[in-house]
Motif scaffolding. Structure first.
Motif, PDB file in Angstrom:
ATOM      1  N   UNK A 129      46.159  -0.902  54.769  1.00  0.00           N
ATOM      2  CA  UNK A 129      45.998  -2.131  55.549  1.00  0.00           C
ATOM      3  C   UNK A 129      45.691  -1.815  57.010  1.00  0.00           C
ATOM      4  N   UNK A 130      46.325  -0.786  57.546  1.00  0.00           N
ATOM      5  CA  UNK A 130      46.058  -0.392  58.930  1.00  0.00           C
ATOM      6  C   UNK A 130      44.619   0.072  59.101  1.00  0.00           C
ATOM      7  N   UNK A 131      44.154   0.861  58.149  1.00  0.00           N
ATOM      8  CA  UNK A 131      42.772   1.343  58.229  1.00  0.00           C
ATOM      9  C   UNK A 131      41.775   0.198  58.121  1.00  0.00           C
ATOM     10  N   UNK A 170      51.005  -8.026  56.817  1.00  0.00           N
ATOM     11  CA  UNK A 170      52.009  -8.316  57.843  1.00  0.00           C
ATOM     12  C   UNK A 170      52.619  -7.035  58.391  1.00  0.00           C
ATOM     13  N   UNK A 171      52.834  -6.054  57.530  1.00  0.00           N
ATOM     14  CA  UNK A 171      53.335  -4.756  57.987  1.00  0.00           C
ATOM     15  C   UNK A 171      52.324  -4.136  58.951  1.00  0.00           C
ATOM     16  N   UNK A 197      50.568  -2.716  64.497  1.00  0.00           N
ATOM     17  CA  UNK A 197      49.536  -2.785  65.537  1.00  0.00           C
ATOM     18  C   UNK A 197      50.058  -3.490  66.782  1.00  0.00           C
ATOM     19  N   UNK A 198      50.847  -4.559  66.604  1.00  0.00           N
ATOM     20  CA  UNK A 198      51.415  -5.269  67.749  1.00  0.00           C
ATOM     21  C   UNK A 198      52.412  -4.398  68.505  1.00  0.00           C
ATOM     22  N   UNK A 201      60.612   1.138  71.928  1.00  0.00           N
ATOM     23  CA  UNK A 201      59.225   1.595  72.015  1.00  0.00           C
ATOM     24  C   UNK A 201      58.975   2.850  71.188  1.00  0.00           C
ATOM     25  N   UNK A 202      60.044   3.496  70.687  1.00  0.00           N
ATOM     26  CA  UNK A 202      59.874   4.695  69.876  1.00  0.00           C
ATOM     27  C   UNK A 202      60.057   4.452  68.390  1.00  0.00           C
TER      28      UNK A 202
END
Length: 256
Positions: free
Chosen positions: A43-45, A247-248, A253-254, A233-234
């Motif tokens: 999904x990220x790709x 959604x994941x 990405x957000x 942030x980590x």
């Protein structure tokens, strides 16, 4: 023999574009088999075609851990867990230590690659404490859900040799070493019932055995609990049952 890792090696950098992965700001997916790491990466790709994803855990395990120990490829999952546990005897960071030992050609992998993935508290803690630029996304799903996902993906790699023989499926599931520490009797009843829903007894037994064997070596709950102690942030922890793959990917990405 497995193919060498592309544009990755264990020697020190020997060109202007080569950088140790230890010094790059990796985004690392954390989770055991069947939590949805590969689906999330797909999904990220799709959302970001420019994303660079390093060779996965299986490939690095083959080249850095298993081949030096066994001298040949190993496909049985329980035997692979045994060999990786042996590797960790001398390398307490496990996969995190193996990954951090590699040098990458950034012309291929870019400056902010992704990796699938780390497992268990020891690997995650080692990575977080040793590589300050790395960031972590932990994915979670219940063990019974993981078995059903493994049944659905039909990966020939999901094999378990020396499974209990004789008796009906429910009895063979109960005979898996260590199963009581992972599944309740009611959950085993539900898994056994999958035989009447289009899944073979051999596949159900193998996938359940994989989940049980993996849990004997890696504790996903302890890893997630540790990540929650890191600055937000980590580390990001996501439930892949509550969230769809899209959604994941959107959450990652957000956050990134």
């Amino acid at each position: 023999m497995s193919e060498p890792l592309p544009h990755l090696h264990t020697a020190p950098p020997h060109g202007p574009h080569e950088v140790p992965l230890a010094g790059l700001p990796l985004t690392v997916l954390v989770g055991v088999t069947g939590v949805g790491k590969s689906t999330a990466l797909t999904a990220l790709r799709a959302a970001d075609p420019a994303a660079r994803v390093l060779p996965d855990r299986r490939e690095i395990t083959d080249q850095v851990m298993i081949l030096p120990l066994a001298g040949r490829p190993i496909t049985d999952r329980a035997e692979r867990f045994r060999l990786t546990a042996r590797y960790r005897e001398g390398h307490p960071g496990g996969m995190a230590q193996a990954l951090g030992s590699l040098t990458a050609d950034t012309r291929c992998w870019g400056q902010r690659p992704l990796f699938d993935g780390l497992r268990g508290l020891e690997e995650v803690r080692y990575a977080a404490q040793t590589f300050p630029g790395w960031r972590f996304v932990a994915l979670h799903a219940p063990d019974a859900v993981r078995v059903r996902r493994l049944l659905g993906r039909a990966d020939a790699f999901d094999r378990l040799e020396n499974a209990p023989a004789g008796g009906n499926l429910r009895a063979r599931l109960a005979a898996l070493p260590g199963v009581d520490a992972v599944f309740t009797p009611a959950e085993l009843d539900t898994l056994a019932a999958l035989e009447g829903a289009g899944c073979s007894a051999a596949d159900i037994l193998a996938r359940t055995g994989i989940v049980v064997s993996e849990r004997q070596h890696y504790d996903p709950d302890a890893a997630a609990a540790f990540l929650r102690t890191l600055p937000p942030e980590r580390a990001l922890v996501l439930d892949t049952v509550a969230l769809s793959p899209d959604q994941v990917a959107a959450a990652i990405r957000a956050w990134a």
